[in-house]
Design an enzyme around this catalytic site. Structure first.
Site, PDB file in Angstrom:
ATOM      1  N   GLY A  18       0.702  -1.262  -0.023  1.00 39.79           N
ATOM      2  CA  GLY A  18      -0.150  -0.083  -0.036  1.00 39.79           C
ATOM      3  C   GLY A  18       0.776   1.129  -0.271  1.00 39.79           C
ATOM      4  NE  ARG A  97      -7.904 -12.427  -7.678  1.00 40.16           N
ATOM      5  CZ  ARG A  97      -7.525 -13.655  -7.826  1.00 40.16           C
ATOM      6  NH1 ARG A  97      -6.212 -13.821  -7.836  1.00 40.16           N
ATOM      7  NH2 ARG A  97      -8.365 -14.524  -8.568  1.00 40.16           N
ATOM      8  CG  ASN A 113      -3.795  -0.515 -13.081  1.00 39.11           C
ATOM      9  OD1 ASN A 113      -3.524  -0.741 -11.430  1.00 39.11           O
ATOM     10  ND2 ASN A 113      -3.179  -1.332 -13.554  1.00 39.11           N
ATOM     11  CG  HIS A 115       1.263  -1.303 -15.576  1.00 37.45           C
ATOM     12  ND1 HIS A 115       1.140  -2.951 -15.066  1.00 37.45           N
ATOM     13  CD2 HIS A 115       2.352  -1.703 -16.783  1.00 37.45           C
ATOM     14  CE1 HIS A 115       1.878  -3.581 -15.943  1.00 37.45           C
ATOM     15  NE2 HIS A 115       2.596  -2.883 -16.725  1.00 37.45           N
ATOM     16  CB  SER A 142       1.445   3.840 -17.702  1.00 40.67           C
ATOM     17  OG  SER A 142       2.637   3.758 -18.413  1.00 40.67           O
ATOM     18  CG  ASP A 151      -1.774  -4.157 -16.819  1.00 37.93           C
ATOM     19  OD1 ASP A 151      -2.379  -3.630 -15.864  1.00 37.93           O
ATOM     20  OD2 ASP A 151      -0.785  -5.190 -16.818  1.00 37.93           O
TER      21      ASP A 151
HETATM   22  C1  GRF Z   1       3.302  -0.681  -7.587  1.00 40.92           C
HETATM   23  O1  GRF Z   1       4.642  -1.038  -8.204  1.00 40.92           O
HETATM   24  C2  GRF Z   1       2.575  -0.591  -8.671  1.00 40.92           C
HETATM   25  O2  GRF Z   1       2.806   0.251  -9.886  1.00 40.92           O
HETATM   26  C3  GRF Z   1       1.831  -1.991  -9.085  1.00 40.92           C
HETATM   27  O3  GRF Z   1       1.857  -2.756  -7.985  1.00 40.92           O
HETATM   28  C4  GRF Z   1       2.874  -2.116  -6.875  1.00 40.92           C
HETATM   29  C5  GRF Z   1       1.980  -1.623  -5.963  1.00 40.92           C
HETATM   30  O4  GRF Z   1       2.873  -1.288  -4.690  1.00 40.92           O
HETATM   31  N1  GRF Z   1       0.650  -1.966  -9.741  1.00 40.92           N
HETATM   32  P1  GRF Z   1       2.192  -0.653  -3.347  1.00 40.92           P
HETATM   33  O5  GRF Z   1       1.241  -1.825  -2.797  1.00 40.92           O
HETATM   34  O6  GRF Z   1       1.477   0.429  -3.855  1.00 40.92           O
HETATM   35  O7  GRF Z   1       3.371  -0.264  -2.540  1.00 40.92           O
END
Ligand code: GRF
Length: 221
Positions: A18, A97, A113, A115, A142, A151
């Site tokens: 998180g 998920r 999202n 990514h 992104s 994605d």
């Molecule tokens: C991040 O690298 C995000 O880009 C990817 O999952 C990771 C999540 O990290 N989708 P966090 O739980 O926000 O620390």
């Protein structure tokens, strides 16, 4: 309860530590998110982000995907729980998920999202390693609207991070993460302010159609 100056209602979906959630909470508390985080929902009961949310006084929920026979029934319960909070924006922040049309159709145009690649390059997993293996000069991150394609929805904001000689995926990931925390609140704010929207599968900012790679972070600052 997190506070903000605008009325936007934000739900954040997580699966893990998180850190992006934390950046969104901090932006909200500074009044820079354009809204309040009204729910943090995890598919994993032990996600570290749940503790962060609780510490910030934000309501949390767990919907454990392992209790469901199909992705569709899991997604239907996610949609139902989110509907109770009437969100203007749902931020996927490390939510691991794959979502079905049950979710993506119900919340079309309301889900962002983050990514960790320069989409459309490297959807899916192991993005940093794939960029290093390909000899790319840049990795990055992104923010995109979520559609039915994994994605694959329109990119709204993108930041590059240089790949250094001898880089490892772990080192690159650390540098990218710092930038992730800067850019996600900005894209969320654009959406909550009504500047950013999804229209017929295309992303528009201030009524201007965005290019396939979205706004560059340099231009956004
Ligand atoms: C991040 O690298 C995000 O880009 C990817 O999952 C990771 C999540 O990290 N989708 P966090 O739980 O926000 O620390």
């Amino acid at each position: 309860m997190a506070t903000g100056t605008a009325q936007g209602r934000v739900a954040v979906l997580i699966s893990g530590r998180g850190s992006n959630l934390s950046a969104l909470i901090a932006a909200s508390q500074r009044g820079e998110l354009g809204g309040d985080i009204v729910l943090v929902l995890s598919n994993k009961p032990d996600a570290g982000g749940l503790t962060l949310a609780e510490a910030a006084g934000i309501p949390t929920a767990v919907i454990d995907h392992r209790s469901y026979q199909t992705r569709e029934t899991f997604d239907a319960d996610l949609v139902a729980r989110l509907a109770e909070t009437n969100p203007d924006l749902v931020c996927l922040a490390g939510f691991m998920r794959i979502l079905t049309p049950v979710f993506t159709d119900a919340l079309a145009g309301k889900v962002l999202n983050i990514h960790p690649s320069l989409l459309p390059a490297y959807p899916g997993l192991h993005t940093h390693q794939r960029a290093i293996d390909a000899g790319d000069r840049y990795g990055g991150v992104s923010i995109h609207y979520v559609t039915g394609e994994l994605d694959g929805g329109p990119v709204v904001l993108q930041a590059k991070v240089a790949i250094e000689p001898g880089d490892t995926a772990e080192r690159l990931a650390k540098r990218v993460l710092v930038v992730e925390h800067d850019i996600y609140p900005v894209a969320a704010r654009w959406h909550l302010e009504g500047r950013l929207r999804l229209d017929n599968g295309r992303a528009l900012l201030d009524d201007q159609l965005l290019p396939a790679t979205g706004v560059t972070w340099e231009a956004a600052q």
